[in-house]
Design an enzyme around this catalytic site. Structure first.
Site, short mmCIF file in Angstrom:
data_model
loop_
_atom_site.label_atom_id
_atom_site.label_comp_id
_atom_site.label_asym_id
_atom_site.label_seq_id
_atom_site.Cartn_x
_atom_site.Cartn_y
_atom_site.Cartn_z
N ASP A 1 0.88 -1.17 0.00
CA ASP A 1 0.00 0.00 0.00
C ASP A 1 0.92 1.23 0.00
OD1 ASP A 1 -2.18 1.85 0.79
OD2 ASP A 1 -1.21 1.77 2.75
N ASP B 1 -1.65 -0.72 6.06
CA ASP B 1 -1.87 -0.12 7.39
C ASP B 1 -3.31 0.31 7.61
OD1 ASP B 1 -1.69 2.01 5.45
OD2 ASP B 1 -1.71 3.36 7.17
N ASP C 1 -7.14 -1.34 3.60
CA ASP C 1 -6.27 -2.44 3.21
C ASP C 1 -6.73 -3.78 3.77
OD1 ASP C 1 -4.43 -0.72 1.88
OD2 ASP C 1 -3.57 -0.18 3.82
P1 ADP Z 1 -3.87 4.54 0.09
O1 ADP Z 1 -4.44 3.37 -0.63
O2 ADP Z 1 -2.66 5.08 -0.60
O3 ADP Z 1 -3.62 4.24 1.55
P2 ADP Z 1 -6.54 5.59 0.37
O4 ADP Z 1 -7.19 4.52 -0.42
O5 ADP Z 1 -6.70 5.52 1.85
O6 ADP Z 1 -4.97 5.69 0.00
O7 ADP Z 1 -7.09 7.00 -0.10
C1 ADP Z 1 -7.13 7.28 -1.47
C2 ADP Z 1 -7.47 8.71 -1.72
O8 ADP Z 1 -8.79 9.01 -1.24
C3 ADP Z 1 -6.57 9.69 -0.98
O9 ADP Z 1 -5.39 9.92 -1.70
C4 ADP Z 1 -7.48 10.91 -0.92
O10 ADP Z 1 -7.45 11.61 -2.14
C5 ADP Z 1 -8.85 10.32 -0.72
N1 ADP Z 1 -9.20 10.25 0.71
C6 ADP Z 1 -9.35 9.13 1.46
N2 ADP Z 1 -9.71 9.43 2.72
C7 ADP Z 1 -9.77 10.78 2.80
C8 ADP Z 1 -10.09 11.73 3.82
N3 ADP Z 1 -10.43 11.35 5.06
N4 ADP Z 1 -10.06 13.04 3.50
C9 ADP Z 1 -9.75 13.44 2.26
N5 ADP Z 1 -9.43 12.62 1.27
C10 ADP Z 1 -9.45 11.31 1.50
MG MG Z 2 -2.59 3.22 3.71
#
Ligand code: ADP
Ligand code: MG
Length: 314
Positions: free
Chosen positions: A38, A259, A263
């Site tokens: 991730d 994390d 995921d």
């Molecule tokens: P990763 O897979 O890299 O851990 P996430 O899937 O958690 O990322 O999030 C993907 C995208 O969704 C973030 O890059 C953001 O643009 C948006 N996002 C997710 N949660 C939030 C939040 N609480 N506030 C604002 N944007 C969010």
């Molecule tokens: Mg993450």
């Protein structure tokens, strides 16, 4: 391996802060051919920072009001990006000094009395959050979220967003009552060991892949910095698990390192799920391994330990 060998290996793991949930997990790790990482909070520190230069308001809302609403909306989210937004707002509204990188480690007992109540809070994993603050309907998140709720991105907004993403940052879109009110640029530094760990795994003959819910431009630049060629971006939480199943369909043994809440389905789907100890409880629960030291080096240690324990019976 004998039960004694498994016990010894579990003990060695524990000494490294590697929690192994059972002998089966320990046994599967030596077979891993592919590790899926991730991005946010796993390859990166997950302690992203908003910088002054990257908050851009596209409406008549004054900055202080904009930040108050954003932070009040994000207070209900556990996402590292949400924490960055709340910290930034706190710094801006409570202190007059400019933001310093220390703000990522602000004390927990800070004064948050300036916050407003958010009603109808809804967390949309991989996309953002939605709620109502002060009678204003608030959406904070990425393009997908805005598309889902029919919020239009003007050329000006789109080009600003693109600029942010090209600098390896994530552009967070903020909409009030269905119109973009501002964009906040956030950048999340890499973990210092990330590139070395990827290189180490590749040298062990293991294929490394990155998966993220983040946009393609940011994803590509982060992947490039850590030395990963295979990138899956804009993947929704359910999509991460589908991707793992896809990789497994030709018999490939897959480990997933993550994390976040988003995921956990992938951690459960993988042959070996590895959670970062600092991650969310749901991820830790779904995983077979937990890295309590939060160092990616322990992904290598874990695979090594399994290889050493089970090599004799092969
Ligand atoms: P990763 O897979 O890299 O851990 P996430 O899937 O958690 O990322 O999030 C993907 C995208 O969704 C973030 O890059 C953001 O643009 C948006 N996002 C997710 N949660 C939030 C939040 N609480 N506030 C604002 N944007 C969010
Ligand atoms: Mg993450």
């Amino acid at each position: 391996a004998t039960p004694t060998a498994v016990m010894v290996a579990t003990g060695i793991g524990a000494n490294h802060g590697i929690l192994i949930k059972g002998g089966d997990a320990l046994e599967r790790a030596c077979l891993v051919q592919c590790v899926v990482f991730d991005k946010t909070g796993t390859l990166t520190k997950g302690k992203p920072l908003v910088t002054h230069q990257t908050v851009k308001i596209f409406s008549k809302t004054p900055l202080a009001q904009f930040l108050t609403i954003v932070a009040s909306a994000e207070a209900g989210s556990e996402h590292p990006l949400a924490k960055a937004l709340v910290d930034y707002a706190h710094n801006h509204l409570v202190f007059t000094e400019p933001l310093t990188p220390r703000s990522a480690d602000m004390p927990k007992n800070r004064d948050l009395s300036w916050m407003k109540e958010a009603s109808g809070f809804e967390n949309m994993p991989g996309e953002g959050v939605r709620c109502t603050v002060d009678g204003i309907s608030v959406l904070i998140g990425n393009r997908n979220l805005m598309r889902k709720f029919g919020v239009n991105l003007s050329e000006e907004v789109e080009s600003y967003l693109q600029q942010t993403e090209d600098r390896a940052g994530t552009g967070i879109l903020v909409a009030f009552d269905g119109t973009i009110a501002g964009v906040m640029g956030i950048s999340d530094p890499l973990k210092p060991e990330a590139a070395l760990v990827v290189e180490g795994l590749q040298r062990m003959g293991i294929r490394c892949i990155m998966v993220t819910g983040d946009n393609r431009s940011t994803a590509r630049s982060v992947a490039h910095m850590v030395g990963i060629d295979e990138v899956f971006a804009e993947v929704l939480p359910g999509g991460k698990a589908d991707m793992i199943n896809q990789l497994q369909s030709d018999g490939t043994v897959v480990a997933m390192v993550g994390d976040g809440v988003n995921d956990s389905p992938a951690l459960a789907a993988a042959d070996v799920g590895i959670a970062i100890g600092a991650g969310t409880d749901i991820a830790i629960e779904a995983a077979d391994y937990v890295l309590m030291r939060n160092s990616l080096e322990d992904v290598i240690t874990a695979i090594d330990l399994s290889r050493k324990t089970f090599s004799r019976i092969r």
